[in-house]
Design a protein around this motif. Structure first.
Motif, short mmCIF file in Angstrom:
data_model
loop_
_atom_site.label_atom_id
_atom_site.label_comp_id
_atom_site.label_asym_id
_atom_site.label_seq_id
_atom_site.Cartn_x
_atom_site.Cartn_y
_atom_site.Cartn_z
N LEU A 81 -0.47 34.15 90.85
CA LEU A 81 0.18 35.46 90.72
C LEU A 81 -0.51 36.23 89.59
CD1 LEU A 81 2.42 37.54 91.33
CD2 LEU A 81 3.85 36.32 89.64
N VAL A 82 -1.07 37.39 89.92
CA VAL A 82 -1.73 38.24 88.91
C VAL A 82 -0.75 39.36 88.55
CG1 VAL A 82 -3.69 39.72 88.39
CG2 VAL A 82 -4.00 37.72 89.88
N LEU A 83 -0.25 39.33 87.31
CA LEU A 83 0.64 40.37 86.82
C LEU A 83 -0.16 41.38 86.02
CD1 LEU A 83 3.74 38.26 85.64
CD2 LEU A 83 3.47 39.57 87.75
N HIS A 84 0.08 42.67 86.27
CA HIS A 84 -0.74 43.71 85.63
C HIS A 84 0.01 45.03 85.61
CE1 HIS A 84 -1.59 45.86 89.43
NE2 HIS A 84 -1.41 44.67 89.97
N ASP A 105 -7.06 48.51 90.06
CA ASP A 105 -8.39 48.23 90.62
C ASP A 105 -8.94 46.92 90.09
OD1 ASP A 105 -8.24 50.56 92.05
OD2 ASP A 105 -9.56 51.72 90.72
N ARG A 106 -8.82 46.71 88.79
CA ARG A 106 -9.33 45.47 88.20
C ARG A 106 -8.53 44.27 88.74
NH1 ARG A 106 -10.88 43.12 83.16
NH2 ARG A 106 -11.71 41.10 83.81
N ALA A 107 -7.23 44.43 88.85
CA ALA A 107 -6.40 43.34 89.36
C ALA A 107 -6.74 43.00 90.80
CB ALA A 107 -4.92 43.72 89.23
N GLU A 108 -7.01 44.01 91.61
CA GLU A 108 -7.37 43.77 93.00
C GLU A 108 -8.69 43.04 93.10
OE1 GLU A 108 -7.49 43.44 97.02
OE2 GLU A 108 -5.79 43.84 95.69
N SER A 109 -9.65 43.41 92.24
CA SER A 109 -10.94 42.72 92.22
C SER A 109 -10.76 41.26 91.85
CB SER A 109 -11.88 43.42 91.23
OG SER A 109 -13.09 42.72 91.11
N LEU A 110 -9.91 41.01 90.85
CA LEU A 110 -9.66 39.63 90.44
C LEU A 110 -8.92 38.86 91.53
CD1 LEU A 110 -9.78 37.48 88.24
CD2 LEU A 110 -7.70 38.47 87.24
N ARG A 111 -7.95 39.51 92.17
CA ARG A 111 -7.22 38.86 93.26
C ARG A 111 -8.17 38.46 94.40
NH1 ARG A 111 -5.90 39.09 98.03
NH2 ARG A 111 -7.13 40.98 98.30
N ASP A 168 -12.07 32.00 96.46
CA ASP A 168 -12.17 30.59 96.09
C ASP A 168 -11.23 29.71 96.90
OD1 ASP A 168 -14.12 31.02 94.23
OD2 ASP A 168 -12.77 31.10 92.52
N GLY A 169 -10.54 30.32 97.87
CA GLY A 169 -9.69 29.53 98.74
C GLY A 169 -8.23 29.46 98.34
N ARG A 170 -7.81 30.26 97.37
CA ARG A 170 -6.42 30.25 96.95
C ARG A 170 -5.66 31.41 97.57
NH1 ARG A 170 -9.69 29.53 92.40
NH2 ARG A 170 -9.45 27.53 91.31
N THR A 171 -4.35 31.32 97.59
CA THR A 171 -3.51 32.46 97.93
C THR A 171 -3.24 33.21 96.64
OG1 THR A 171 -2.45 31.30 99.76
CG2 THR A 171 -1.29 33.20 98.85
N ALA A 172 -3.76 34.42 96.53
CA ALA A 172 -3.61 35.20 95.30
C ALA A 172 -2.81 36.46 95.58
CB ALA A 172 -4.99 35.57 94.74
N ILE A 173 -1.84 36.71 94.75
CA ILE A 173 -0.93 37.85 94.91
C ILE A 173 -0.95 38.63 93.61
CG2 ILE A 173 1.48 38.53 95.31
CD1 ILE A 173 1.67 35.47 96.36
N ARG A 174 -0.97 39.93 93.70
CA ARG A 174 -0.85 40.72 92.48
C ARG A 174 0.46 41.49 92.50
NH1 ARG A 174 -1.89 45.97 93.10
NH2 ARG A 174 -3.00 46.68 94.96
N HIS A 175 1.00 41.67 91.30
CA HIS A 175 2.30 42.34 91.18
C HIS A 175 2.23 43.29 89.98
CE1 HIS A 175 6.58 43.02 91.36
NE2 HIS A 175 6.75 42.58 90.11
N THR A 176 2.58 44.54 90.22
CA THR A 176 2.52 45.56 89.18
C THR A 176 3.82 45.55 88.38
OG1 THR A 176 1.12 46.92 90.59
CG2 THR A 176 2.17 48.01 88.72
N ILE A 177 3.68 45.55 87.06
CA ILE A 177 4.83 45.64 86.17
C ILE A 177 4.67 46.90 85.31
CG2 ILE A 177 5.20 43.16 86.13
CD1 ILE A 177 3.86 43.03 83.42
#
Length: 536
Positions: free
Chosen positions: A213-216, A222-228, A234-243
Motif C-alpha cells: 500500500l503506497v500512501l501519499h 504522479d510519483r506515487a503512480e510511478s512507484l506503484r 516486480d510481481g506484487r499487488t500494489a495499491i496507492r491511496h491518497t491522504i
C-alpha cells in the motif's frame, strides 16, 4: 567527497577505545587486499615500550607529541587501512592532516566499550572507574570525532563483519553513489541518501510481500503512480491511496480509512506499507503500519528535507487529537528509509528552508560541523537543492538522529535531546492552528530555548547570538509576536515532555552539550518570551 591517492590511506578509522577500530580495520584491510596499520602499535614500536608504561614514565604530553609524529608519517605514506588512537584527533594539527581523507568514526555506547576494554589495564585514561572515565572522554571528544568524519558507523551490538560491510558501502558511495547510514536497535535498518533511488524502495519492500500500500498526498500522485507501477512490475499487488496533505492527514478518520482499505485488500503480516511524502505522511502511515495486525513492515520514502532528517527516521509515529499534537501513536521502526535528494529540486523554497531548522538543530545538540558548513558560505549551499553542502548536511543530520535513536528507541533518556526547540515550537503550532510550518516554529523555539538557557545562566550571550545569526542566514524566523503569553504557556503544559505537571526544556550548556531543565522559574520563562517577541 575525498578522492583516493596511491600514496595515502584508503581510509582512516577514528573513535574511542572499545569501538572496534583494530578488529574492523584488519577485516577491512583483508577484504580490500591492503595492509592494516594501527598508530598505537606504531607508537609502541617507536618508543620501545608499551603505551601504559610510556604514560607512567614520560607522561601524556610526551605520548601525544610522539603520537602526532607517528600519525603524520602514517597519513603521508601508508596506503592501506589506518586506525588512529582514541585521542589522536584532539591534536589540531592531526585534524588538519585528516582533511580530504576518507575518515570513518566508529561509535560505540559506554556499556559495550567498557565491557570490551574498560577493565583490561591497558588503557591509562580509563583507569579507576572505566564507565565514568569513558563518559567523560566522549563528552570531550564526540564533537571532534563527528567533525573530522566523512562517515559515522555505530558498532554497538553489531558483528565486525556487518560493520565492515557498511564501511565498504560507504567507500563505494563516494561520488554520486548513495550513502547508507545504519540505525541500530532490536530491528536495525538503513537510511539511504542519494539520487534516483527507486530501486532501493523495491529492495526494502523485500521479497516476501505480495501486497504493498503506497500512501501519499495528492500533490505526489504522479510519483506515487510511478512507484506503484514499478512495484507491480516486480510481481506484487500494489495499491496507492491518497491522504490529505500536512497535519490534516493526522486524524483518526484518515487512519480508519486506511484500515478499511487494508482489510478490503486482505493485507497480511508479510505485506508492506510505503509512506511517500513529508513528515505528516510518514507519521500517519507509520501509525497505520504499527496498528494493522499489531505491526506490518513499513518503508519510508520522505520527499521533504524535514521528513528526511527528522520524521522518517527513528520509528516515531503519531496522529493529533483536540488535546494536542502527536499525542496518539506508537514506536514502530521502518524496515528502511530512502532519502532521494532529487525530490528536493521540486520542493518549494519555503519548505526547504523550514527543513533546515531540524538540520541546524542537529548541529546545535550534537554535530557542530553542521553549523560550520552552513556558516562557511553564508547559508547559500544549505539553501541550494543540488549542492554537495546540502547532501553532507542531510547525511550528518541523519547520522545524529541515527546515533541517538539507536541508543534510545523509546525516548527513555538520550532521545529527549532531539526535542530541542520543540516545546515552544509546539505551543506556536497549536496557538496558530497548525498554520505555521513545523520548521519555522522549531527555529523560533530554539531561540526561545537559547534565551531561557541564558536567563538561567547556563548559556552565554554569544551562544544565543549564534542561534539568531545561523537561523537568519538561511531565512528562518527568530521571533514570534502571535498569541499571548498565557495562551502559549497553557499550550506548553500539554506538551508530551511535561512530567508531574512540570514543564521540561532541552537546553544547551554550550554547542553540542544539551541538558534538561525541569520546572524553570516563571520569571525566566517570561524573560525568554519577551526576548523572542523583540528578537533583540
Amino acid at each position: 567527497m575525498p578522492s583516493h591517492s596511491a600514496t595515502r590511506p584508503v581510509l582512516v578509522l577514528v573513535g574511542p577505545p572499545g569501538a572496534g577500530k583494530t578488529t574492523v580495520g584488519r577485516l577491512l584491510a583483508s577484504k580490500l587486499g591492503v595492509d592494516f596499520h594501527d598508530t598505537d602499535e606504531a607508537v609502541e614500536q617507536t618508543a620501545g615500550t608499551t603505551i601504559p608504561e610510556l604514560f607512567r614514565t614520560r607522561g601524556e604530553a610526551h605520548f601525544r607529541a610522539l603520537e602526532h609524529r607517528v600519525v603524520t608519517t602514517e597519513l603521508a605514506g601508508h596506503t592501506g587501512v589506518l586506525a588512529l588512537g582514541g585521542g589522536a584527533v584532539m591534536d589540531p594539527a592531526t585534524r588538519a592532516a585528516l582533511r580530504d581523507h576518507m575518515v570513518v568514526f566508529l561509535d560505540v555506547d559506554t556499556r559495550q566499550a567498557v565491557r570490551r576494554v574498560g577493565r583490561s589495564g591497558n588503557r591509562p585514561l580509563l583507569a579507576g572507574d572505566p564507565t565514568a572515565k569513558f563518559d567523560a572522554l566522549m563528552r570531550e571528544r564526540r564533537a571532534v570525532y563527528e567533525a573530522v568524519a566523512t562517515t559515522v558507523c555505530v558498532t554497538t551490538d553489531r558483528r565486525p563483519a556487518e560493520v565492515a560491510a557498511q564501511i565498504l558501502q560507504a567507500l563505494a558511495a563516494r561520488g554520486d553513489a548513495p550513502a547508507r547510514i545504519h540505525v541500530g536497535g532490536p530491528a536495525g535498518y538503513d537510511v539511504v541518501v542519494g539520487r534516483d533511488l527507486d530501486a532501493e524502495v523495491a529492495a526494502m519492500v523485500g521479497p516476501d510481500a505480495t501486497r504493498v500500500l503506497v500512501l501519499h498526498p495528492g500533490a505526489l500522485t504522479d510519483r506515487a503512480e510511478s512507484l506503484r507501477a514499478a512495484l507491480e512490475g516486480d510481481g506484487r499487488t500494489a495499491i496507492r491511496h491518497t491522504i490529505p496533505d500536512a497535519e490534516q492527514a493526522k486524524t483518526l478518520d484518515v487512519v480508519a480509512e486506511c484500515w478499511d482499505l487494508l482489510g478490503t485488500e486482505r493485507f497480511g503480516r508479510e505485506d508492506v506499507v510505503v509512506a511517500l511524502g513529508g513528515g505528516a505522511t510518514t507519521d500517519v502511515a507509520g501509525f497505520v503500519a504499527a496498528s494493522w495486525l499489531r505491526g506490518v513492515r513499513l518503508v519510508n520514502v520522505p520527499t521533504t528535507l524535514l521528513a528526511m532528517v527528522d520524521a522518517a527516521v527513528g520509528g516515531k509515529t503519531g496522529i493529533n487529537t483536540a488535546a494536542g499534537k502527536n499525542l496518539v501513536g506508537a514506536f514502530h521502526p521502518p524496515a528502511g528509509v530512502v532519502c532521494d535528494l532529487t525530490t528536493l529540486a521540486t520542493l518549494p523554497a519555503d519548505d526547504l528552508r523550514a527543513g533546515l531548522a531540524e538540520v541546524i538543530k542537529a548541529g546545535f545538540i550534537a554535530d557542530p560541523q553542521i553549523l560550520r558548513l552552513v556558516e562557511a558560505d553564508g547559508g547559500a549551499g544549505a539553501r541550494t537543492p543540488g549542492s554537495a553542502v546540502l547532501r553532507e548536511l542531510v547525511e550528518r543530520a541523519v547520522a545524529v538522529k541515527a546515533r541517538v535513536v539507536s541508543e534510545d528507541l523509546r525516548e527513555q533518556g538520550l532521545r529527549e535531546i532531539l526535542n530541542y526547540g520543540h516545546t515552544f515550537a509546539h505551543a506556536i503550532e497549536r496557538t496558530e492552528g497548525y498554520r505555521w510550518r513545523h520548521g519555522d516554529a522549531v527555529a523560533v523555539g530554539m531561540v526561545f530555548a537559547a534565551e531561557l538557557a541564558h536567563a538561567t545562566g547556563i548559556l552565554d550571550a554569544a551562544g544565543v547570538q549564534r542561534h539568531r545569526e545561523l537561523l537568519t542566514m538561511v531565512g528562518l524566523p527568530v521571533r514570534y509576536e502571535g498569541g499571548t503569553w498565557s495562551e502559549l504557556l497553557e499550550a506548553m503544559t500539554h506538551d508530551k515532555k511535561v512530567r508531574g505537571n512540570a514543564l521540561r526544556f532541552v537546553l544547551l550548556e554550550d554547542i553540542g552539550r544539551p541538558t534538561v531543565l525541569r520546572a524553570p522559574e516563571p520569571a525566566h520563562l517570561e524573560q525568554a518570551y519577551a526576548r523572542v517577541r523583540a528578537s533583540a
